[in-house]
Design a protein around this motif. Structure first.
Motif, PDB file in Angstrom:
ATOM      1  N   ASP A   1       0.786  -1.233   0.000  1.00  0.00           N
ATOM      2  CA  ASP A   1       0.000   0.000   0.000  1.00  0.00           C
ATOM      3  C   ASP A   1       0.821   1.287   0.000  1.00  0.00           C
ATOM      4  O   ASP A   1       0.276   2.359  -0.084  1.00  0.00           O
ATOM      5  CB  ASP A   1      -0.978   0.012   1.176  1.00  0.00           C
ATOM      6  N   GLY A   2       2.134   1.204   0.104  1.00  0.00           N
ATOM      7  CA  GLY A   2       2.979   2.401   0.069  1.00  0.00           C
ATOM      8  C   GLY A   2       2.962   3.206   1.356  1.00  0.00           C
ATOM      9  O   GLY A   2       3.306   4.379   1.359  1.00  0.00           O
ATOM     10  N   ASP A   3       2.569   2.604   2.471  1.00  0.00           N
ATOM     11  CA  ASP A   3       2.511   3.287   3.767  1.00  0.00           C
ATOM     12  C   ASP A   3       3.934   3.460   4.302  1.00  0.00           C
ATOM     13  O   ASP A   3       4.512   2.538   4.871  1.00  0.00           O
ATOM     14  CB  ASP A   3       1.660   2.476   4.736  1.00  0.00           C
TER      15      ASP A   3
ATOM     16  N   PRO B   1       3.477 -12.926  -4.070  1.00  0.00           N
ATOM     17  CA  PRO B   1       2.193 -12.308  -4.412  1.00  0.00           C
ATOM     18  C   PRO B   1       1.279 -12.097  -3.209  1.00  0.00           C
ATOM     19  O   PRO B   1       0.414 -11.232  -3.236  1.00  0.00           O
ATOM     20  CB  PRO B   1       1.573 -13.277  -5.418  1.00  0.00           C
ATOM     21  N   ARG B   2       1.503 -12.856  -2.138  1.00  0.00           N
ATOM     22  CA  ARG B   2       0.682 -12.709  -0.927  1.00  0.00           C
ATOM     23  C   ARG B   2       0.695 -11.269  -0.407  1.00  0.00           C
ATOM     24  O   ARG B   2      -0.281 -10.803   0.178  1.00  0.00           O
ATOM     25  CB  ARG B   2       1.216 -13.652   0.142  1.00  0.00           C
ATOM     26  N   TRP B   3       1.816 -10.570  -0.599  1.00  0.00           N
ATOM     27  CA  TRP B   3       1.959  -9.232  -0.033  1.00  0.00           C
ATOM     28  C   TRP B   3       1.593  -8.118  -1.012  1.00  0.00           C
ATOM     29  O   TRP B   3       1.620  -6.951  -0.652  1.00  0.00           O
ATOM     30  CB  TRP B   3       3.374  -9.040   0.516  1.00  0.00           C
ATOM     31  N   LYS B   4       1.209  -8.450  -2.240  1.00  0.00           N
ATOM     32  CA  LYS B   4       0.811  -7.412  -3.206  1.00  0.00           C
ATOM     33  C   LYS B   4      -0.451  -6.713  -2.697  1.00  0.00           C
ATOM     34  O   LYS B   4      -1.453  -7.352  -2.394  1.00  0.00           O
ATOM     35  CB  LYS B   4       0.544  -8.011  -4.583  1.00  0.00           C
ATOM     36  N   GLY B   5      -0.379  -5.413  -2.549  1.00  0.00           N
ATOM     37  CA  GLY B   5      -1.512  -4.628  -2.068  1.00  0.00           C
ATOM     38  C   GLY B   5      -1.763  -4.731  -0.575  1.00  0.00           C
ATOM     39  O   GLY B   5      -2.750  -4.208  -0.081  1.00  0.00           O
ATOM     40  N   ALA B   6      -0.880  -5.395   0.158  1.00  0.00           N
ATOM     41  CA  ALA B   6      -1.070  -5.575   1.606  1.00  0.00           C
ATOM     42  C   ALA B   6      -1.040  -4.226   2.324  1.00  0.00           C
ATOM     43  O   ALA B   6      -0.328  -3.312   1.925  1.00  0.00           O
ATOM     44  CB  ALA B   6       0.020  -6.488   2.173  1.00  0.00           C
ATOM     45  N   SER B   7      -1.798  -4.124   3.382  1.00  0.00           N
ATOM     46  CA  SER B   7      -1.808  -2.888   4.170  1.00  0.00           C
ATOM     47  C   SER B   7      -0.533  -2.801   5.000  1.00  0.00           C
ATOM     48  O   SER B   7       0.083  -3.822   5.340  1.00  0.00           O
ATOM     49  CB  SER B   7      -3.022  -2.866   5.102  1.00  0.00           C
ATOM     50  N   GLY B   8      -0.174  -1.574   5.343  1.00  0.00           N
ATOM     51  CA  GLY B   8       0.976  -1.360   6.214  1.00  0.00           C
ATOM     52  C   GLY B   8       0.786  -2.052   7.553  1.00  0.00           C
ATOM     53  O   GLY B   8       1.737  -2.585   8.132  1.00  0.00           O
ATOM     54  N   ALA B   9      -0.453  -2.072   8.047  1.00  0.00           N
ATOM     55  CA  ALA B   9      -0.741  -2.717   9.325  1.00  0.00           C
ATOM     56  C   ALA B   9      -0.490  -4.221   9.238  1.00  0.00           C
ATOM     57  O   ALA B   9       0.049  -4.825  10.173  1.00  0.00           O
ATOM     58  CB  ALA B   9      -2.181  -2.443   9.750  1.00  0.00           C
TER      59      ALA B   9
END
Length: 85
Positions: A6-8, A36-44
């Motif tokens: 997410d770019g946080d 791929p599991r972490w693509k788009g993942a939230s910073g949290a």
């Protein structure tokens, strides 16, 4: 910010700090674009997983995280309002 997750930047900096302190590399080596599991993942989500990996290595996680004057509304919306002060 554009990125694999997410770019946080605050959460990512905290992850990097945790990994570095525990001798576990950095954000890219733990959550690289090959996963791929972490693509788009939230910073949290990344921060939670980083803390889990550090605890697994038997390193205590810090009780306080760095400060930021960034977008307070976005941090609260992502569930980081209580994590990052």
């Amino acid at each position: 910010l554009a990125g694999h997750s997410d770019g946080d930047v605050v959460a990512h900096a905290c992850c990097d700090a945790l990994f570095s302190a525990a001798g576990l590399g950095d954000l890219g080596s733990n959550f690289g674009t090959a996963e791929p599991r972490w693509k788009g993942a939230s910073g949290a989500a990344l921060l939670g997983e980083a803390a889990r990996r550090v605890r697994e290595r038997a390193c205590p996680a810090p009780s306080r995280l760095p400060s930021s004057t960034g977008n307070q509304k976005r941090r609260r919306a992502c569930g980081l309002g209580g994590l990052v002060q």
